[in-house]
Design an enzyme around this catalytic site. Structure first.
Site, PDB file in Angstrom:
ATOM      1  CG  ASP A 127      23.391 -48.233  41.015  1.00 43.28           C
ATOM      2  OD1 ASP A 127      24.384 -48.972  41.107  1.00 43.28           O
ATOM      3  OD2 ASP A 127      23.009 -47.758  39.934  1.00 43.28           O
ATOM      4  N   GLY A 144      18.818 -39.977  37.895  1.00 43.77           N
ATOM      5  CA  GLY A 144      19.339 -39.019  36.929  1.00 43.77           C
ATOM      6  C   GLY A 144      18.393 -38.797  35.764  1.00 43.77           C
TER       7      GLY A 144
HETATM    8  P1  AMP Z   1      21.947 -47.482  35.480  1.00 40.95           P
HETATM    9  O1  AMP Z   1      23.268 -48.146  35.317  1.00 40.95           O
HETATM   10  O2  AMP Z   1      21.098 -47.446  34.260  1.00 40.95           O
HETATM   11  O3  AMP Z   1      21.211 -48.027  36.634  1.00 40.95           O
HETATM   12  O4  AMP Z   1      22.223 -45.934  35.789  1.00 40.95           O
HETATM   13  C1  AMP Z   1      23.231 -45.515  36.662  1.00 40.95           C
HETATM   14  C2  AMP Z   1      23.075 -44.066  36.985  1.00 40.95           C
HETATM   15  O5  AMP Z   1      23.162 -43.269  35.804  1.00 40.95           O
HETATM   16  C3  AMP Z   1      21.756 -43.684  37.628  1.00 40.95           C
HETATM   17  O6  AMP Z   1      22.019 -42.700  38.594  1.00 40.95           O
HETATM   18  C4  AMP Z   1      20.954 -43.143  36.487  1.00 40.95           C
HETATM   19  O7  AMP Z   1      19.971 -42.252  36.910  1.00 40.95           O
HETATM   20  C5  AMP Z   1      22.033 -42.441  35.677  1.00 40.95           C
HETATM   21  N1  AMP Z   1      21.667 -42.299  34.252  1.00 40.95           N
HETATM   22  C6  AMP Z   1      21.596 -43.262  33.311  1.00 40.95           C
HETATM   23  N2  AMP Z   1      21.247 -42.746  32.108  1.00 40.95           N
HETATM   24  C7  AMP Z   1      21.083 -41.413  32.292  1.00 40.95           C
HETATM   25  C8  AMP Z   1      20.716 -40.314  31.433  1.00 40.95           C
HETATM   26  N3  AMP Z   1      20.466 -40.498  30.138  1.00 40.95           N
HETATM   27  N4  AMP Z   1      20.658 -39.092  31.992  1.00 40.95           N
HETATM   28  C9  AMP Z   1      20.929 -38.897  33.288  1.00 40.95           C
HETATM   29  N5  AMP Z   1      21.274 -39.871  34.132  1.00 40.95           N
HETATM   30  C10 AMP Z   1      21.364 -41.121  33.654  1.00 40.95           C
HETATM   31 MG    MG Z   2      19.810 -48.067  37.828  1.00 41.71          MG
END
Ligand code: AMP
Ligand code: MG
Length: 483
Positions: free
Chosen positions: A250, A90
């Site tokens: 993930d 994302g």
């Molecule tokens: P994480 O828990 O950090 O591994 O992120 C979980 C999901 O949220 C993943 O698909 C990331 O790409 C998405 N994500 C986290 N922060 C953002 C952001 N600021 N903008 C877009 N997607 C995000």
């Molecule tokens: Mg992640």
């Protein structure tokens, strides 16, 4: 001056996998790229330029593309705190795979590079503080000898990022064996027909576990390999008191690297229930739960592979179950071996288990510092001060001395020094360093910490204060995710 002949050597095989597993996307332009950190040592290892020219620097913030790079965002799914969601990069964009001069393949990814088709409601951006945090902790993990993604650079964007507060954005250049996750298989399994899932699995096997390609049942052997790698990784985390904090499927890497340094932290006072992440309300990913959570994630991988493990579902479940049931047995064995090494015990014997557990119980009851307790074993009795000089610890210490008296002193010392870091990234120091760097543009403490953490098993004169936990304890120290 010697000419820098190092170069970006792109060879992106992921472009050849099933089209449903990624989207071609370009990083979003930023206002004014400014180099905040560059990892010269890592650049050298990878055969990348020792110094970035202006164009390369801009490209690592998302302005322009380095020749040969064909960026994509990768699709994946994941169980987040137990709930299944469709996710994907994302805010990360894979610039491509780079081949090092010695022929090794690495992903080069920008994190915080703008929106992608998988951004959902997110802005695709990251704060400077969060990217500096990932840089510092991932490099510290590398210094500790623990498999991890690496950090090549952090480039400030000059753009504002809106969170609870406004701060400057930054883009991290992340290096990984690959960014293929358990969640990638969950996605592939949901959207691809069986033969295409099998094809993707064959790709991943060739890339990360080529030795299983010749096995009778490659997907099953692959499952076992991934499990094996994860067990080793978790044992390493437990060894140094690392708490990942967001072990969603993930965030579990197929090549077995520690990935995604969001709310992670290091334990000071020993307590298996330790949790720092503000979003982990049920303590799902507490220090002591990490092994069982890893097993849970492997079970998710097994579910994703089930159709290609055997045509008969019942048989497939049975085969997977046999693998997954081995997790706790293999983990316990390797954890005990690791703990023996932390105590300087060369070969496990009957009774070692209670020597280990008695120490941990004492540590837990007294909330003593996890890292520093093991360092007491390097000192003679008369140098044990404070709580270590009291009868309880001393009684245990006498038992320990007796146990290791079978071995040569030098051998014991060697093992103790190899398995017990003198330095870990202490939470309070990390926070202070991030504050000074991100808010005051003062990288003094950050760079000193980074330097010390490159050699965490060595004595480093003048840095004794970096070894101490905060006097007031962790208090209500909290970490935040995805900032
Ligand atoms: P994480 O828990 O950090 O591994 O992120 C979980 C999901 O949220 C993943 O698909 C990331 O790409 C998405 N994500 C986290 N922060 C953002 C952001 N600021 N903008 C877009 N997607 C995000
Ligand atoms: Mg992640």
């Amino acid at each position: 001056m010697e000419k820098d002949i190092t170069t970006w050597h792109w060879n992106t095989t992921y472009l050849t996998v099933n089209q449903q597993l990624f989207s071609k996307v370009l990083p979003t332009h930023v206002l004014s790229p400014r180099l905040l950190l560059y990892n010269h040592q890592l650049a050298k290892e990878l055969g990348l330029p020792n110094n970035l020219d202006e164009f390369e620097l801009s490209a690592l913030a998302g302005n322009g593309l380095i020749e040969g790079s064909e960026p994509i965002a990768q699709a994946y799914a994941g169980h987040q705190f137990g709930h299944f969601n469709i996710l994907g990069d994302g805010r990360a964009i894979l610039l491509g795979e780079h081949i090092t001069p010695s022929g090794k393949r690495f992903d080069i990814q920008l994190k915080g590079a703008g929106r992608t088709p998988y951004s959902r409601n997110g802005d695709g951006r990251a704060t400077t503080s969060a990217m500096l945090r990932e840089y510092l902790i991932s490099e510290a993990m590398h210094g500790l000898g623990i498999p991890t993604t690496r950090s090549l650079a952090v480039v400030g964007t000059g753009d504002e990022v809106y969170r609870e507060y406004v701060s400057e954005g930054a883009v991290l250049t992340r290096i990984a064996a690959s960014h293929i996750r358990v969640g990638t298989f969950q996605y592939a399994s949901k959207y691809l027909p069986k033969d295409e899932l099998l094809e993707f699995c064959a790709y991943v096997i060739e890339r990360h576990y080529p030795e299983v390609a010749e096995e009778e049942n490659p997907p099953l052997a692959f499952l076992r390999k991934v499990q094996d790698k994860q067990i080793d990784l978790i044992v390493d985390w437990m060894r140094v008191g690392f708490i990942h904090g967001v072990m969603n499927t993930d965030n579990m890497s197929i090549p077995g690297e520690t990935i995604d340094y969001g709310p992670c932290a290091f334990m000071n006072g020993y307590d298996p229930a330790t949790v720092f992440s503000s979003i982990d309300r049920n303590s799902r990913y507490a220090y002591g739960n990490q092994p069982s959570m890893a097993q849970w994630n492997i079970a998710c991988l097994a579910s994703a592979l089930i159709t290609i493990i055997h045509d008969d579902k019942e048989e497939a479940v049975k085969l997977c179950q046999e693998v997954i049931n081995d997790f706790p047995i293999a983990y316990e064995k390797r954890w005990t071996k690791m703990m023996c090494s932390k105590l300087g015990i060369l070969e496990e014997q009957e009774g070692d288990d209670s020597l280990i557990k008695d120490l941990l119980h004492w540590m837990e009851a007294n909330k003593v510092d996890f890292t520093n307790t093991f360092l007491q074993l390097l000192k003679p009795k008369n140098e044990h001060i404070g709580i270590y000089g009291l009868a309880d610890f001393q009684a245990w210490f006498v038992r320990w001395e007796e146990r290791v008296s079978h071995y040569k002193r030098e051998e014991v010392l060697l093992l103790l020094e190899k398995f017990n870091p003198k330095f870990i990234p202490r939470n309070h120091l990390v926070e202070e360093a991030l504050h000074q760097a991100a808010n005051l543009n003062d990288y003094g403490l950050f760079n000193r910490l980074l330097e010390v953490l490159k050699a965490p098993y060595e004595t480093q004169k003048g840095y004794e204060d970096f070894q101490e936990p905060p006097i007031e304890g962790d208090g209500d120290y909290r970490t935040y995710c995805g900032t």
